[in-house]
Design an enzyme around this catalytic site. Structure first.
Site, PDB file in Angstrom:
ATOM      1  N   HIS A  36      45.629  45.508  35.403  1.00  0.00           N
ATOM      2  CA  HIS A  36      44.170  45.741  36.202  1.00  0.00           C
ATOM      3  C   HIS A  36      44.098  45.164  37.923  1.00  0.00           C
ATOM      4  CE1 HIS A  36      43.381  41.492  36.267  1.00  0.00           C
ATOM      5  NE2 HIS A  36      42.112  41.918  37.597  1.00  0.00           N
ATOM      6  N   HIS A  94      44.228  45.017  44.874  1.00  0.00           N
ATOM      7  CA  HIS A  94      45.709  45.107  44.118  1.00  0.00           C
ATOM      8  C   HIS A  94      45.431  44.803  42.759  1.00  0.00           C
ATOM      9  CE1 HIS A  94      43.773  40.860  44.359  1.00  0.00           C
ATOM     10  NE2 HIS A  94      44.455  39.921  43.316  1.00  0.00           N
TER      11      HIS A  94
END
Length: 169
Positions: free
Chosen positions: A37, A118
């Site tokens: 995720h 990220h």
């Protein structure tokens, strides 16, 4: 409850990322495909009675769908190997900013560091990364509130609720 808002990585993209990452023969602890995720905001440990406020807050977000391209491979000093966008989409920054502002207005304390989107690949990596990553890309059409749970087999992220982003006309 340990909670965070994030962009879930679609299953097909996650499978491609994991296949590519596993081909690198890295050390460290790889993140499982189902846990991939991009975090938007991290309210952290919260009592269960705060859940309705978080859900209501997220439902008030007005943000557009966008294309997310993860084309940079990086490893932070703490050993977190991750993919990041070389160019951060404005719609992503807007979504994260709205969430953070609304959380702050409701009294949820957040980390004050700069938002660096990220996707974590592995923890505790010590091998320097010198490979050029392929470009992984998907159209982000939703975000979700996740509950992080420690289990005997490792950490599991459960989506408690999700919200659609507005599609461009």
């Amino acid at each position: 409850m340990r909670l965070f808002f994030a962009l879930p990585c679609p299953d097909q993209v996650a499978a491609r990322i994991v296949s590519w990452r596993d081909g690198l023969a890295l050390d460290g602890s790889p993140v499982r495909a189902e846990n991939l995720h991009v975090t938007l905001a991290f309210p952290g440990l919260q009592p269960a009675d705060k859940l309705p406020a978080l859900i209501r807050l997220a439902a008030s977000i007005e943000a557009s769908a966008f294309l997310l391209q993860l084309d940079q491979l990086r490893c932070w000093a703490d050993g977190l190997l991750h993919l990041a966008p070389g160019k951060r989409p404005g719609a992503l920054l807007n979504l994260a900013s709205q969430l953070q502002q609304k959380l702050d207005a409701e009294g949820f304390k957040l980390d004050q560091r700069e938002y660096l989107p990220h996707l974590s690949l592995a923890r505790n990596c010590t091998v320097p990364v010198s490979v050029a990553p392929p470009a992984f890309c998907w159209k982000v059409e939703e975000f979700a509130l996740f509950h992080s749970q420690s289990r005997p087999g490792g950490v599991h992220y459960e989506a408690l609720a999700s919200w659609k982003l507005q599609l461009a006309e």
